[in-house]
Scaffold this motif. Structure first.
Motif, short mmCIF file in Angstrom:
data_model
loop_
_atom_site.label_atom_id
_atom_site.label_comp_id
_atom_site.label_asym_id
_atom_site.label_seq_id
_atom_site.Cartn_x
_atom_site.Cartn_y
_atom_site.Cartn_z
N GLU A 209 56.88 107.83 14.93
CA GLU A 209 55.76 108.36 14.16
C GLU A 209 55.68 107.91 12.77
OE1 GLU A 209 54.96 112.53 14.52
OE2 GLU A 209 55.43 112.49 16.55
N LEU A 210 54.43 107.49 12.30
CA LEU A 210 54.46 107.14 10.84
C LEU A 210 53.92 108.53 10.46
CD1 LEU A 210 53.03 103.72 10.36
CD2 LEU A 210 55.23 104.37 10.24
N SER A 211 54.27 109.12 9.36
CA SER A 211 53.75 110.16 8.71
C SER A 211 52.45 110.24 8.35
CB SER A 211 54.56 110.51 7.53
OG SER A 211 53.96 111.67 6.73
N LEU B 196 44.27 111.22 9.88
CA LEU B 196 45.22 110.49 10.68
C LEU B 196 46.22 111.71 11.59
CD1 LEU B 196 46.42 108.03 7.80
CD2 LEU B 196 45.33 107.51 9.73
N THR B 197 46.33 112.58 11.16
CA THR B 197 46.99 113.49 11.77
C THR B 197 46.36 113.74 13.43
OG1 THR B 197 47.82 114.87 9.95
CG2 THR B 197 47.73 116.08 12.16
N GLN B 198 44.90 113.74 13.17
CA GLN B 198 44.06 114.07 14.36
C GLN B 198 44.34 112.53 15.32
OE1 GLN B 198 40.48 115.11 13.22
NE2 GLN B 198 40.68 117.22 13.05
N SER B 199 44.38 111.67 14.73
CA SER B 199 44.58 110.39 15.39
C SER B 199 45.79 109.92 15.94
CB SER B 199 44.28 109.12 14.49
OG SER B 199 43.18 109.01 13.87
N LEU B 200 46.90 110.45 15.34
CA LEU B 200 48.37 110.76 16.03
C LEU B 200 48.31 111.31 17.30
CD1 LEU B 200 50.93 109.54 15.75
CD2 LEU B 200 51.72 111.73 14.41
N VAL B 201 47.68 112.25 17.52
CA VAL B 201 47.70 113.14 18.94
C VAL B 201 47.08 112.10 20.01
CG1 VAL B 201 46.67 114.95 20.16
CG2 VAL B 201 47.53 115.36 17.57
N SER B 202 45.90 111.42 19.62
CA SER B 202 45.55 110.32 20.42
C SER B 202 46.33 109.35 20.59
CB SER B 202 43.92 110.23 19.89
OG SER B 202 43.25 111.20 19.85
N ILE B 203 46.58 108.84 19.65
CA ILE B 203 47.59 107.44 19.63
C ILE B 203 48.79 107.80 20.71
CG2 ILE B 203 49.42 106.06 18.34
CD1 ILE B 203 47.18 106.32 16.17
N LYS B 204 49.47 108.94 20.49
CA LYS B 204 50.56 109.50 21.40
C LYS B 204 50.39 109.54 22.92
CE LYS B 204 53.76 112.03 19.52
NZ LYS B 204 54.65 112.90 18.95
N ALA B 205 48.89 109.84 22.94
CA ALA B 205 48.40 110.16 24.37
C ALA B 205 47.89 108.60 25.05
CB ALA B 205 47.52 110.98 24.36
N GLY B 206 48.15 107.68 24.21
CA GLY B 206 47.80 106.29 24.61
C GLY B 206 46.25 105.61 24.22
N ALA B 207 45.69 106.33 23.43
CA ALA B 207 44.59 105.78 22.80
C ALA B 207 44.85 104.76 21.92
CB ALA B 207 43.60 106.86 22.07
N ILE B 208 43.84 103.87 21.83
CA ILE B 208 43.69 102.42 20.86
C ILE B 208 42.60 102.68 20.06
CG2 ILE B 208 43.65 100.11 20.80
CD1 ILE B 208 46.19 101.05 22.26
N PRO B 209 42.81 102.74 18.73
CA PRO B 209 41.41 103.11 18.03
C PRO B 209 40.30 102.33 17.87
CG PRO B 209 43.55 102.86 16.52
CD PRO B 209 43.74 102.67 18.00
N THR C 224 49.40 103.01 15.31
CA THR C 224 49.18 102.63 16.75
C THR C 224 50.43 101.65 17.18
OG1 THR C 224 47.14 103.11 16.81
CG2 THR C 224 47.73 101.63 18.63
N LEU C 225 50.62 100.83 16.31
CA LEU C 225 51.73 99.64 16.48
C LEU C 225 53.01 100.14 16.52
CD1 LEU C 225 50.05 96.61 15.04
CD2 LEU C 225 49.86 97.22 17.19
N THR C 226 52.95 101.15 15.48
CA THR C 226 54.43 101.50 15.39
C THR C 226 54.90 102.61 16.72
OG1 THR C 226 54.39 101.59 13.15
CG2 THR C 226 55.93 102.93 13.82
#
Length: 109
Positions: A53-55, A80-93, A44-46
């Motif tokens: 994107e972190l892999s 983490l792959t699923q989380s990255l989609v949400s993170i890029k859409a603006g979600a904070i976990p 998220t921070l990155t």
């Protein structure tokens, strides 16, 4: 690294007594899940501050050094792959991550 480790402190504080330490030390799947949550903070921070994107697979692969097996690595990679989609859409976990984002935004130059 600091945000990642601070997330572990919050995970510890959310448990009663030494439950976090016990689960982390004795159960590779629990350990993998705790690390996945902290890796999401890194992701998220990155993304927010560097637009990089972190892999998910690269982060999950680090778990083999933590005594996690391939099933744990695969689980974390998928999460983490699923989380990255949400993170890029603006979600904070998590609320902890929200605090870290807000704190850094107030000081980012």
């Amino acid at each position: 690294v600091i945000a990642h480790e601070c997330h572990h402190v919050l995970q510890d504080r959310a448990q009663q007594g030494i439950l976090f330490e016990y689960q982390y030390a004795s159960n590779s799947t629990k350990r993998a899940y705790y690390e996945m949550e902290a890796y999401r903070v890194n992701m998220t921070l990155t993304w927010i501050f560097r637009r990089e994107e972190l892999s998910p697979l690269g982060l999950a692969a680090l778990l083999s050094d933590y005594g996690c097996d391939m099933a744990d690595v695969t689980m974390v990679s998928k999460m983490l792959t699923q989380s990255l989609v949400s993170i890029k859409a603006g979600a904070i976990p998590s609320e902890a991550c929200r605090f870290e984002v807000d704190w850094l935004k107030a000081r980012w130059s």
